[in-house]
Design a protein around this motif. Sequence first.
Motif, PDB file in Angstrom:
ATOM      1  N   ALA A  66      10.323   0.944   5.437  1.00 23.86           N
ATOM      2  CA  ALA A  66      11.241   1.870   6.110  1.00 23.86           C
ATOM      3  C   ALA A  66      10.627   2.392   7.397  1.00 23.86           C
ATOM      4  O   ALA A  66      11.310   2.532   8.416  1.00 23.86           O
ATOM      5  CB  ALA A  66      11.595   3.027   5.183  1.00 23.86           C
ATOM      6  N   ARG A  67       9.339   2.675   7.392  1.00 28.26           N
ATOM      7  CA  ARG A  67       8.682   3.265   8.555  1.00 28.26           C
ATOM      8  C   ARG A  67       8.280   2.221   9.591  1.00 28.26           C
ATOM      9  O   ARG A  67       8.141   2.549  10.767  1.00 28.26           O
ATOM     10  CB  ARG A  67       7.438   4.034   8.085  1.00 28.26           C
ATOM     11  CG  ARG A  67       7.765   5.094   7.030  1.00 28.26           C
ATOM     12  CD  ARG A  67       6.515   5.791   6.522  1.00 28.26           C
ATOM     13  NE  ARG A  67       6.818   6.685   5.403  1.00 28.26           N
ATOM     14  CZ  ARG A  67       5.937   7.480   4.812  1.00 28.26           C
ATOM     15  NH1 ARG A  67       4.677   7.475   5.237  1.00 28.26           N
ATOM     16  NH2 ARG A  67       6.286   8.250   3.807  1.00 28.26           N
ATOM     17  N   VAL A  68       8.081   0.979   9.145  1.00 33.85           N
ATOM     18  CA  VAL A  68       7.626  -0.067  10.044  1.00 33.85           C
ATOM     19  C   VAL A  68       8.766  -0.954  10.510  1.00 33.85           C
ATOM     20  O   VAL A  68       8.810  -1.366  11.678  1.00 33.85           O
ATOM     21  CB  VAL A  68       6.534  -0.917   9.357  1.00 33.85           C
ATOM     22  CG1 VAL A  68       6.132  -2.101  10.214  1.00 33.85           C
ATOM     23  CG2 VAL A  68       5.315  -0.068   9.031  1.00 33.85           C
ATOM     24  N   VAL A  69       9.703  -1.251   9.602  1.00 33.52           N
ATOM     25  CA  VAL A  69      10.805  -2.175   9.903  1.00 33.52           C
ATOM     26  C   VAL A  69      12.118  -1.437  10.085  1.00 33.52           C
ATOM     27  O   VAL A  69      12.790  -1.581  11.111  1.00 33.52           O
ATOM     28  CB  VAL A  69      10.935  -3.237   8.790  1.00 33.52           C
ATOM     29  CG1 VAL A  69      12.083  -4.197   9.095  1.00 33.52           C
ATOM     30  CG2 VAL A  69       9.630  -4.007   8.632  1.00 33.52           C
TER      31      VAL A  69
ATOM     32  N   THR B 127      15.770  -0.098   1.782  1.00 26.31           N
ATOM     33  CA  THR B 127      16.719  -0.010   0.671  1.00 26.31           C
ATOM     34  C   THR B 127      16.868  -1.354  -0.040  1.00 26.31           C
ATOM     35  O   THR B 127      16.816  -1.431  -1.275  1.00 26.31           O
ATOM     36  CB  THR B 127      18.084   0.462   1.184  1.00 26.31           C
ATOM     37  OG1 THR B 127      17.925   1.747   1.824  1.00 26.31           O
ATOM     38  CG2 THR B 127      19.068   0.596   0.038  1.00 26.31           C
ATOM     39  N   LEU B 128      17.028  -2.422   0.725  1.00 24.47           N
ATOM     40  CA  LEU B 128      17.167  -3.751   0.130  1.00 24.47           C
ATOM     41  C   LEU B 128      15.901  -4.133  -0.637  1.00 24.47           C
ATOM     42  O   LEU B 128      15.967  -4.622  -1.776  1.00 24.47           O
ATOM     43  CB  LEU B 128      17.447  -4.786   1.220  1.00 24.47           C
ATOM     44  CG  LEU B 128      18.784  -4.679   1.947  1.00 24.47           C
ATOM     45  CD1 LEU B 128      18.810  -5.624   3.143  1.00 24.47           C
ATOM     46  CD2 LEU B 128      19.941  -4.987   1.001  1.00 24.47           C
ATOM     47  N   PHE B 129      14.769  -3.909  -0.023  1.00 28.06           N
ATOM     48  CA  PHE B 129      13.488  -4.272  -0.605  1.00 28.06           C
ATOM     49  C   PHE B 129      13.233  -3.475  -1.886  1.00 28.06           C
ATOM     50  O   PHE B 129      12.848  -4.029  -2.930  1.00 28.06           O
ATOM     51  CB  PHE B 129      12.388  -4.024   0.418  1.00 28.06           C
ATOM     52  CG  PHE B 129      11.107  -4.769   0.163  1.00 28.06           C
ATOM     53  CD1 PHE B 129      10.996  -5.711  -0.837  1.00 28.06           C
ATOM     54  CD2 PHE B 129       9.992  -4.516   0.963  1.00 28.06           C
ATOM     55  CE1 PHE B 129       9.802  -6.398  -1.053  1.00 28.06           C
ATOM     56  CE2 PHE B 129       8.800  -5.194   0.760  1.00 28.06           C
ATOM     57  CZ  PHE B 129       8.710  -6.128  -0.260  1.00 28.06           C
ATOM     58  N   ALA B 130      13.470  -2.167  -1.834  1.00 24.64           N
ATOM     59  CA  ALA B 130      13.189  -1.304  -2.979  1.00 24.64           C
ATOM     60  C   ALA B 130      14.097  -1.616  -4.164  1.00 24.64           C
ATOM     61  O   ALA B 130      13.648  -1.638  -5.317  1.00 24.64           O
ATOM     62  CB  ALA B 130      13.341   0.164  -2.572  1.00 24.64           C
TER      63      ALA B 130
ATOM     64  N   LEU C 173       9.331   4.128  -7.469  1.00 22.88           N
ATOM     65  CA  LEU C 173      10.363   3.553  -6.600  1.00 22.88           C
ATOM     66  C   LEU C 173      11.682   4.295  -6.733  1.00 22.88           C
ATOM     67  O   LEU C 173      12.364   4.558  -5.728  1.00 22.88           O
ATOM     68  CB  LEU C 173      10.565   2.073  -6.937  1.00 22.88           C
ATOM     69  CG  LEU C 173       9.617   1.096  -6.254  1.00 22.88           C
ATOM     70  CD1 LEU C 173       9.764  -0.284  -6.863  1.00 22.88           C
ATOM     71  CD2 LEU C 173       9.900   1.025  -4.760  1.00 22.88           C
ATOM     72  N   LEU C 174      12.048   4.626  -7.957  1.00 27.17           N
ATOM     73  CA  LEU C 174      13.308   5.348  -8.158  1.00 27.17           C
ATOM     74  C   LEU C 174      13.256   6.719  -7.501  1.00 27.17           C
ATOM     75  O   LEU C 174      14.235   7.169  -6.881  1.00 27.17           O
ATOM     76  CB  LEU C 174      13.585   5.477  -9.661  1.00 27.17           C
ATOM     77  CG  LEU C 174      14.968   5.983 -10.058  1.00 27.17           C
ATOM     78  CD1 LEU C 174      16.050   5.033  -9.543  1.00 27.17           C
ATOM     79  CD2 LEU C 174      15.076   6.128 -11.576  1.00 27.17           C
TER      80      LEU C 174
END
Length: 556
Positions: free
Chosen positions: A122-125, A131-134, A418-419
């Motif tokens: 989120a901070r880099v990309v 959201t998709l990754f998590a 993660l949640l």
Amino acid sequence: MSGRWMVLGAVGLLAAGYLLYGRFLARRLGVDPSRPTPAHTRYDGVDYVPARHWLVLFGHHFSSICAAGPIVGPALAVAYWGALPSLVWILAGGILMGAVADFSSLVVAVRHGGVSIAEVAARVVGRRARTLFALFILISLVLVLAVFSVLTAGTFVSAPEIVIPSWGILPAAVWTGLLLHRRGEPSLKRLVAVTVLGLGFLGALMEIGRLLPLRLPVAGPVPAEAVWVALLLLYCTVASIVPVQYLLQPRDYLSSYVLFATIGLGVAGAVWTDPALTAEPYRAFRPPDWPLAGPLWPMMFVTIACGAISGFHSIVSSGTTCKQLPSEAYACRIGYGAMLVESLVAVVVVVSVGAGLTAARHAELLRSPGGAIQAFGEGYGALTAWLFGGYGAAFAIMALNFFILTTLDTATRLARYLLEELTGWRSRLGSTLVVVCATAALALTGHWRAIWPAFGASNQLVGALALLVTSCWLLQRGRGTLPTAIPSALMLATTVGAFVWQVSRSLLAADPDTGAWRPDWLMGGIGIVLVALAVSVLLEAWRAVRAPRVSASEPA
């Protein structure tokens, strides 16, 4: 081919990889022992707690990442494609890809305050990539929990002698944690004394379990496996919310010695007996007697995941490990070194099934209910018969059970993290219950079987995306990205290729009796969705790096 020289050569290459490439990466990532880590700056006494000694954290990290993967994958790959390509992929993948992903994920997570690799994205990309990754990682963790809880419950039923040591280690772990976290920094003398006492207690439990195998008395329609699954998930619930220094960390630390003993004795057995390789060095690009195995590329590279490169490792590095790292001085030995030890586990498996069994016996065991785990146990027993006699196979399976149990409690905690990051919910118990209930729904209904075949490629996809995120982080700071970008590109191509093969096989499937077209829409749909995820995150990363910059709010 000599089993002795296979093992000794592998040990030499892995050691050289750590001393040369590991230290090179430490400089490239900017490892700085003078920086305070999140374990100190965000200390909360529950999740952010500095390990009392780097060996304790190494034991936790290694026990968490090394589950059934480095056993099952190599055991299958040797039978499908041969021992030589399996060995080459394990060594090259471990040194140049897997250890790079684990180490870089750990460092980047530490620099961002001990958050997950998805939050770093989120901070880099960008937020969309996060959201998709998590979500994808969270689903993968629930699937891992479901499968491993079922597998562990099955071993409790089939091997009741491991029940007492598996559960008896819990009070020993709590006692160890309390002693290590007494007031004041522990001396090496105290660490050694506590470790020896804890391992002595564990050894006594193993002997008691052998003499008094425990079978669960279950009456009525509920099978014993279901009761064990429920008890395991109850344990995972407790382990997720108890302060990490009093259960998870010391439990994994004590368990790691069982795993180290298993590896050491396997290596010693191969060197001492020098078994000749009975497996074919190279079989075929597409093995005709294993039609579901698929082509060597890309399928061998996702069949052997743990042991070469695994996305789950990146989740652990940026989940529990980054919150307990006492100093960046230990980041390389834990992040890079633990992965190489797991690669050695995979090498021992290759030698066990490739030299400890005949090719015919290996194939027979893979087609039996015990599958790859039974094949490894029997092959390992043959390598260590000089020491264990006929007990080697049982010892190997008990050690494997320790691998899996340590992954269960860690994966529950990671899913909770993660949640909480996704929703902002700060109820440890509430978040854990959501994860455990979702796991129970998959495990107790058997629905995990429908989606498990996609896990190998999806696990590698997480590793590729983690490397992509760390590449963006390096690029935005003006550092060379080739050590992370090249493995990321190769694994993205490999996982997409694996999904294309799985999707085509699923959608073109035929009924085995009638030959009529009977597509597997679920597996085909999962593969398409995961490929779309990879492409989406890749596009987000491309947009982010077109104008590289370092935000004032981000650490360098």
